[in-house]
Design an enzyme around this catalytic site. Structure first.
Site, short mmCIF file in Angstrom:
data_model
loop_
_atom_site.label_atom_id
_atom_site.label_comp_id
_atom_site.label_asym_id
_atom_site.label_seq_id
_atom_site.Cartn_x
_atom_site.Cartn_y
_atom_site.Cartn_z
N HIS A 132 0.80 -1.22 0.00
CA HIS A 132 0.00 0.00 0.00
C HIS A 132 0.84 1.28 0.00
O HIS A 132 0.30 2.38 0.14
CB HIS A 132 -0.93 -0.01 1.23
CG HIS A 132 -2.07 0.93 1.16
ND1 HIS A 132 -2.26 1.95 2.08
CD2 HIS A 132 -3.08 1.04 0.27
CE1 HIS A 132 -3.35 2.62 1.78
NE2 HIS A 132 -3.87 2.10 0.69
N LYS A 178 2.95 4.56 -1.17
CA LYS A 178 2.93 5.55 -2.25
C LYS A 178 4.24 6.31 -2.10
O LYS A 178 4.28 7.47 -1.66
CB LYS A 178 1.75 6.52 -2.13
CG LYS A 178 0.37 5.83 -1.98
CD LYS A 178 -0.01 5.64 -0.56
CE LYS A 178 -1.45 5.21 -0.35
NZ LYS A 178 -1.96 4.17 -1.15
N ASP A 201 17.58 9.69 -5.99
CA ASP A 201 19.00 10.00 -5.83
C ASP A 201 19.50 9.83 -4.41
O ASP A 201 20.42 10.52 -3.97
CB ASP A 201 19.29 11.42 -6.31
CG ASP A 201 19.19 11.55 -7.83
OD1 ASP A 201 19.24 10.52 -8.52
OD2 ASP A 201 19.06 12.69 -8.32
#
Length: 376
Positions: free
Chosen positions: A320, A322, A327
């Site tokens: 779940h 996000k 870098d």
């Protein structure tokens, strides 16, 4: 939105300064010099406003940021959240897609019973779960109701989600991340939760909550920079500030130079997909893992065809996150899914954080999920 407005202002000023054939004869060198100096001054001001302006003291904390990954730290994370609720003296605000956890429900009820003002905003699809988690049954169709001293309102929009996952404890700080207030989220799913102990952030989130709770269901969309120890961050709110949030993600991906890690519950935003492909084409190493159940709705195949190593996750429940790590220095996280709904319709909060130490923690998490997944 302020960043977009600044860019538009710069374009307008440059349009005035830029010589055109029809204007060259009528404009003196002095006029052009004045406009050029004005343009340079505006560039300097906007750079200062966006990147160099001192962060207000209310948005700074000497430290105390906490990070939890579930399910491995799920019980610790939930215990910490319940502990924070138990310390509340005056008020607790909860904006969560759903409440489906009796332990958290009991903590909210106990806070309300000792006189703390407890208010909660949920998506209307989860009325039953909220009531059951508070130990009640009700068929009240009203937008708002009081359940054992807990004031609850439900988002009423038919084509959007109240998708936040944040809890405010007095003015102490903000609990947020990808983690829904459900048993599964803490015990089974791959999630991340942050405790951000910054008074100004609590007040900023509370202003967004107040608008939503009162029925202004697109929110205020304000964004602000903050600092916790060495961690620099900016918070955005959708949908009112969704375009600014999306542009911030695209800007970050556009300047990536070495590597991008992505863990996405769902990935449908074509502009974000294009930005990942362009990064890959200029030599940035891009690795993406998508929740297996959302592959049909995501653009994993587009990324694969571009030569990016894309994997579906191996969690039998839900991946779940996000999250993006760029870098080894930047982290994108929050409730914000990488979808058109994420910036245009749903209530979301997005965090863009800069700190190499924090980025390493997120990169290890995403890397472990990516390695445990399987290639498309």
């Amino acid at each position: 939105m302020r960043r977009r407005a600044n860019v538009n202002l710069l374009r307008a000023l440059w349009g005035l300064f830029r010589p055109r054939t029809s204007r060259r004869r009528g404009r003196s060198g002095g006029d052009r010099l004045w406009l050029f100096l004005l343009f340079l001054g505006m560039v300097g001001y906007l750079l200062w406003d966006a990147y160099l302006r001192p962060i207000p003291q209310a948005y700074k904390s000497s430290g105390g940021l906490e990070l939890y990954f579930t399910p491995q730290q799920g019980r610790e994370a939930k215990g910490r959240l319940i502990g924070l609720i138990s310390t509340a003296q005056n008020r607790v605000e909860v904006a969560a897609l759903e409440l489906e956890d009796r332990e958290i429900g009991q903590a909210l009820l106990q806070a309300a019973a000792r006189g703390v003002q407890v208010r909660m905003l949920n998506d209307s699809d989860y009325r039953r779960e909220t009531r059951e988690s508070l130990g009640l049954r009700s068929n009240n169709p009203a937008r708002c109701e009081t359940l054992k001293r807990v004031q609850v309102c439900y988002d009423s929009r038919p084509n959007a989600l109240m998708h936040h996952k944040f809890v405010l404890i007095d003015n102490l700080g903000v609990w947020t991340g990808s983690t829904n207030l459900t048993w599964n989220a803490f015990e089974r799913n791959n999630e991340n939760s942050l405790w951000l102990p910054v008074e100004g952030l609590a007040q900023l989130y509370r202003a967004e909550f107040e608008a939503l709770f009162a029925g202004q269901e697109n929110g205020l969309g304000r964004f602000e920079r903050f600092q916790i120890g060495d961690v620099l961050g900016t918070v955005y709110f959708s949908p009112a500030g969704g375009r600014a949030a999306r542009e911030a993600i695209l800007e970050l991906l556009g300047r990536a130079s070495r590597e991008i890690w992505v863990a996405a519950y769902v990935l449908t935003d074509t502009r974000i997909t294009e930005a990942l492909v362009k990064a890959h084409q200029r030599g940035v190493r891009v690795r993406v893992v998508i929740d297996a159940r959302n592959l049909a709705n995501s653009r994993g195949e587009t990324l694969k065809q571009a030569g990016i190593d894309v994997r579906k996750d191996g969690n039998p429940y839900t991946m779940h996150h996000k999250v993006m790590v760029v870098d080894g220095e930047w982290v994108v996280t929050g409730s914000y899914n990488f979808t058109n709904s994420g910036f245009a319709r749903n209530n979301e909060n997005l965090l863009i954080l800069r700190d190499s130490g924090l980025a390493q923690h997120y990169q290890r998490e995403v890397g472990a999920i990516w390695r445990a997944g399987s290639r498309l």
